[in-house]
Design a protein around this motif. Structure first.
Motif, PDB file in Angstrom:
ATOM      1  N   UNK A  34     132.128 108.790 -22.271  1.00 23.04           N
ATOM      2  CA  UNK A  34     133.131 109.675 -21.938  1.00 23.04           C
ATOM      3  C   UNK A  34     133.844 109.355 -20.626  1.00 23.04           C
ATOM      4  N   UNK A  35     132.925 108.892 -19.546  1.00 24.12           N
ATOM      5  CA  UNK A  35     133.753 108.503 -18.306  1.00 24.12           C
ATOM      6  C   UNK A  35     134.453 107.391 -18.619  1.00 24.12           C
ATOM      7  N   UNK A  36     133.988 106.461 -19.212  1.00 22.61           N
ATOM      8  CA  UNK A  36     134.584 105.132 -19.532  1.00 22.61           C
ATOM      9  C   UNK A  36     136.036 105.374 -20.340  1.00 22.61           C
ATOM     10  N   UNK A  37     136.089 106.256 -21.197  1.00 20.67           N
ATOM     11  CA  UNK A  37     137.183 106.462 -21.772  1.00 20.67           C
ATOM     12  C   UNK A  37     138.383 107.183 -20.842  1.00 20.67           C
ATOM     13  N   UNK A  38     137.741 108.205 -20.129  1.00 22.00           N
ATOM     14  CA  UNK A  38     138.708 108.767 -19.307  1.00 22.00           C
ATOM     15  C   UNK A  38     139.131 107.941 -17.981  1.00 22.00           C
ATOM     16  N   UNK A  39     138.301 106.940 -17.781  1.00 17.75           N
ATOM     17  CA  UNK A  39     138.798 106.301 -16.505  1.00 17.75           C
ATOM     18  C   UNK A  39     139.361 104.874 -16.797  1.00 17.75           C
ATOM     19  N   UNK A  40     138.660 104.388 -18.173  1.00 18.41           N
ATOM     20  CA  UNK A  40     138.838 103.096 -18.393  1.00 18.41           C
ATOM     21  C   UNK A  40     140.192 102.923 -19.050  1.00 18.41           C
ATOM     22  N   UNK A  55     145.187 101.918  -8.173  1.00 21.82           N
ATOM     23  CA  UNK A  55     145.474 101.184  -9.084  1.00 21.82           C
ATOM     24  C   UNK A  55     144.834 101.162 -10.392  1.00 21.82           C
ATOM     25  N   UNK A  56     143.287 101.292 -10.489  1.00 19.36           N
ATOM     26  CA  UNK A  56     142.697 101.307 -11.775  1.00 19.36           C
ATOM     27  C   UNK A  56     141.254 101.367 -11.248  1.00 19.36           C
ATOM     28  N   UNK A  57     140.414 101.794 -12.256  1.00 19.88           N
ATOM     29  CA  UNK A  57     138.878 101.899 -12.350  1.00 19.88           C
ATOM     30  C   UNK A  57     138.250 100.714 -13.303  1.00 19.88           C
ATOM     31  N   UNK A  58     137.466 100.109 -12.402  1.00 22.41           N
ATOM     32  CA  UNK A  58     136.444  99.082 -13.561  1.00 22.41           C
ATOM     33  C   UNK A  58     135.227  99.696 -13.578  1.00 22.41           C
ATOM     34  N   UNK A  59     135.011 100.191 -14.968  1.00 24.47           N
ATOM     35  CA  UNK A  59     133.968 101.220 -15.337  1.00 24.47           C
ATOM     36  C   UNK A  59     132.533  99.850 -15.599  1.00 24.47           C
TER      37      UNK A  59
END
Length: 617
Positions: free
Chosen positions: A109-115, A299-303
């Motif tokens: 869920x976190x990967x989908x949210x932040x990825x 910029x972005x999150x690398x999960x």
């Protein structure tokens, strides 16, 4: 704690994870493609399983095959490393849903949210983290780019939702480029991340790339481990990373670090992750540093774990990979935020099999005739290769990472100069000469470089001179003298599991083997053998049947698109097809006007250097 971890990756990062597992008393399982059957990570693991052909989509990206290998190996966890499926929320969810196997990473869920970048931007807004002006909904029409450009100005960055590592990013400098760059970004997103959704951001022309390492457990403890400066990039591909940043004041680095920690807490994030920021490099103080009034943007999150996690490990003495595994097993972080201090200075040099003097073109083949990495105080090497290994060109061009550490930046650079000079790789070009040049470059030494310095500020003739001065001689040792005693290593697979058989030949001609499985003779004292191959995945194009001028592949790669049909009239300079090689899209253009008479390729097909792509009459 886990008993056995499958590492769903290859090369140096797979070995890095396996070393952490070994120190924790955990067994390791490797997966490998046909191209990697002799690879270092396969040798290092306790056991290994073949998951498919050389083409990544049929092996390292085959979710079902990887999970099946984990079940067969009786592994109780899967660590994805970085790249491939490491940021694929669907794969994480499939692992989470598999009985008795734990995903070593953030929740799906976190990967989908932040990825996905647009969702991550929304989360950061909620956490009061500054974000670059851009869209929070996917973009599908070039007209949306025109409207964004009119409002915010050009250039405009088009970014793939699932992107990372510089892939899936296209820059629109003027309205006429919008349609072509939109299609290119969508194509890269689909090819690399199985997601063609893209969004827009204002492109910051004069900026530094700063990222914050995060560790968080499943008990709501979130820690930041300081920053890394990744501003030395070529075409958005990082080449040298360091920490702390030579451009930030302590006040600014604390602001950015706390913003990252706030964002991770808001997202209920756990495990390792990297929060990346762009810092505008415009107003430096009297000490030449960027202070607390400097604008910075999320910029972005690398999960996942980052290539450059080694820099932070050197600065903090925290083993990030071990903590990934411990957190996945449910352990609680034992270090408080106030106890985390960055000591000294560290740099990571990516050792890529590329010729910097030839526009950083990746090597198309070769063998490690000599491989002698450096050592000594303040020097770390993360690798998987050994002498006599063949270069596998089907994947990323990075073969190792050199990390140097010193009491301060000056000592770190001095150790970098020594270590790079000591790093002896013969058999194909690497970018070691480029790194040695950068450690003499005034702009870099003063910490005044930004993300566009290599593309726009560095004189290419200096790179040519460095390659000539420090580059290796490429010697063909294919037909070396016969050995009286030769040890040969054979691979046997039983139900897909790898076993090795060693055989000594004494006073006899080499035993014949078939095709690409033939090994080179090697002395019995050698610990590993390499397979001679040019990087083909077995899907290369066949011979042509019509007369005309053949447009051939200049390097091994994968056909992303074919832009013409047989019978089409083309002019010189027209794009015939797009070839992806080493994370770069390469337009294959017509050298003269004529008629397309044959197309012996198709989309998603792997080709070797010299294979015919298009025939024009």
């Amino acid at each position: 704690m886990f008993e056995k971890v499958l590492v769903a990756n290859r090369g140096e990062i797979a070995v890095r994870v396996m070393r952490a597992c070994e120190e924790l008393g955990i067994g390791t399982v490797a997966i490998y493609s046909e191209a990697d059957k002799d690879a270092g990570h396969v040798r290092y693991a306790d056991e290994a399983y073949n998951v498919g052909p050389a083409r990544a989509a049929e092996s390292y990206l085959d979710q079902e095959a990887i999970i099946e290998a984990a079940i067969r190996a009786d592994a109780d966890a899967i660590h994805p490393g970085y790249g491939f499926l490491a940021e694929n929320a669907e794969f994480a969810a499939r692992v989470e849903a598999t009985e008795d196997i734990t995903w070593v990473g953030p929740s799906s869920e976190s990967m989908e949210q932040l990825g996905e970048k647009t969702k991550a931007r929304s989360v950061m807004e909620a956490a009061d983290v500054p974000i670059v002006p851009g869209t929070t909904e996917p973009v599908t029409d070039p007209e949306e780019i025109h409207e964004f450009g009119e409002e915010h100005g050009y250039p405009v960055a088009i970014k793939a939702e699932g992107g990372g590592g510089g892939r899936g990013i296209k820059i629109v400098n003027e309205p006429d480029e919008a349609e072509e760059q939109l299609e290119s970004a969508k194509r890269e997103g689909e090819a690399y991340f199985s997601n063609d959704s893209v969004y827009l951001e204002r492109f910051l022309d004069n900026a530094r790339h700063i990222e914050i390492q995060i560790l968080a457990d499943k008990h709501s403890n979130v820690r930041h481990l300081g920053e890394r400066d990744c501003s030395l990039q070529r075409r958005r591909q990082k080449l040298i990373e360091e920490g702390p940043s030579p451009a930030l004041t302590d006040d600014l680095r604390e602001q950015i670090s706390e913003a990252a920690r706030r964002g991770a807490a808001t997202a209920d994030y756990y495990n390792a992750g990297t929060f990346e920021f762009i810092v505008e490099d415009t107003n430096r103080n009297d000490d030449g540093l960027l202070g607390e009034d400097t604008d910075y943007y999320f910029l972005e999150v690398n999960t996942r774990i980052q290539v450059e996690h080694t820099v932070t490990e050197q600065l903090t003495d925290i083993d990030i990979v071990k903590w990934q595994i411990r957190i996945a097993a449910g352990e609680e972080l034992t270090v408080a935020q106030d106890d985390i201090q960055l000591e000294g200075h560290a740099m990571e040099f990516r050792i890529n099999a590329e010729n910097a003097a030839n526009d950083f073109a990746p090597a198309t083949g070769g063998t490690l005739d000599v491989y002698d990495p450096p050592g000594g105080i303040g020097v770390r090497v993360d690798d998987a290769q050994r002498q006599d290994d063949a270069l596998v060109t089907d994947y990323d061009s990075m073969i190792a990472k050199l990390i140097t550490f010193g009491e301060d930046r000056t000592e770190c650079i001095a150790r970098g100069k020594r270590a790079l000079a000591d790093y002896d790789i013969q058999g194909f070009p690497t970018i070691i000469p480029f790194h040695r040049l950068m450690l003499t470059d005034e702009t870099f030494l003063e910490g005044r470089h930004n993300t566009k310095y290599l593309d726009e500020g560095l004189d290419p003739e200096r790179i040519d001179a460095a390659q000539e001065r420090w580059g290796p001689e490429i010697v063909n040792t294919e037909n070396g003298d016969d050995e009286d005693v030769v040890e040969r290593e054979f691979t046997v697979e039983v139900n897909g599991k790898r076993f090795e058989v060693n055989l000594e030949e004494r006073g006899a001609p080499p035993l014949p083997t078939n095709g690409s499985n033939q090994h080179n003779p090697r002395p019995s004292s050698s610990s590993s053998g390499g397979t001679k191959r040019g990087g083909s995945s077995g899907n290369s194009s066949g011979s042509v049947t019509t007369e005309g001028e053949q447009i051939t592949a200049e390097m091994q790669g994968t056909i992303l698109s074919v832009n013409v049909d047989e019978g089409d009239e083309v002019d010189a300079g027209d794009v015939l097809c797009v070839l992806e090689a080493m994370k770069m899209e390469n337009d294959i253009v017509a050298s003269h006007s004529g008629t397309v008479v044959e197309i012996p390729i198709q989309e998603s097909q792997s080709v070797d250097m010299g294979d015919p792509l298009i025939v024009i009459d």
